[in-house]
Scaffold this motif. Structure first.
Motif, PDB file in Angstrom:
ATOM      1  N   MET A  10     -21.129   5.469  28.246  1.00  0.00           N
ATOM      2  CA  MET A  10     -21.087   4.349  28.830  1.00  0.00           C
ATOM      3  C   MET A  10     -19.774   4.194  29.606  1.00  0.00           C
ATOM      4  SD  MET A  10     -22.536   1.616  25.693  1.00  0.00           S
ATOM      5  CE  MET A  10     -21.125   2.077  24.824  1.00  0.00           C
ATOM      6  N   VAL A  11     -19.833   3.996  31.040  1.00  0.00           N
ATOM      7  CA  VAL A  11     -18.628   4.029  31.797  1.00  0.00           C
ATOM      8  C   VAL A  11     -18.200   2.500  32.073  1.00  0.00           C
ATOM      9  CG1 VAL A  11     -17.577   4.840  34.024  1.00  0.00           C
ATOM     10  CG2 VAL A  11     -19.079   6.257  32.715  1.00  0.00           C
ATOM     11  N   GLY A  12     -17.130   2.182  31.753  1.00  0.00           N
ATOM     12  CA  GLY A  12     -16.641   0.797  31.755  1.00  0.00           C
ATOM     13  C   GLY A  12     -16.942   0.047  30.247  1.00  0.00           C
ATOM     14  N   THR A  13     -16.000  -0.933  29.983  1.00  0.00           N
ATOM     15  CA  THR A  13     -16.142  -1.461  28.495  1.00  0.00           C
ATOM     16  C   THR A  13     -15.825  -3.080  28.828  1.00  0.00           C
ATOM     17  OG1 THR A  13     -13.521  -1.414  28.612  1.00  0.00           O
ATOM     18  CG2 THR A  13     -14.744   0.212  27.650  1.00  0.00           C
ATOM     19  N   GLY A  14     -16.353  -3.459  29.912  1.00  0.00           N
ATOM     20  CA  GLY A  14     -16.340  -5.093  30.241  1.00  0.00           C
ATOM     21  C   GLY A  14     -17.470  -5.884  29.870  1.00  0.00           C
TER      22      GLY A  14
END
Length: 84
Positions: A10-14
């Motif tokens: 998963m690219v991004g943690t928002g």
């Protein structure tokens, strides 16, 4: 790893990925996130093996892990929230 399982990054943690924004649960219908919740559910169904998470520098990861335990682990049965 079982045949047919995939590993996921998963690219991004928002908000959309984890539901974690500004140190707390997102104030929207995505409080538990969408992508992470879906990946954990697919792992529960033996479709996904490893789940990785990629953010800017990793400083939010302890808060994200606690957030996911509170908003996914306690709410949904049999979810393995392990992330790399």
């Amino acid at each position: 790893k079982k045949p047919g399982q995939v590993n996921v990054l998963m690219v991004g943690t928002g908000e959309y990925t984890t539901g974690y924004v500004g140190g707390t649960k997102a104030d929207s219908d995505k409080g538990a996130g969408v992508v992470a919740l879906t990946m954990f559910d697919l792992r529960r169904r033996s479709k996904v093996n490893r789940v990785g998470m990629c953010g800017v520098n990793g400083k939010k990861f302890p808060g994200i892990r606690q957030h996911m335990q509170t908003n996914i682990g306690i709410v949904y049965a049999d979810m393995d929230l392990t992330c790399e």
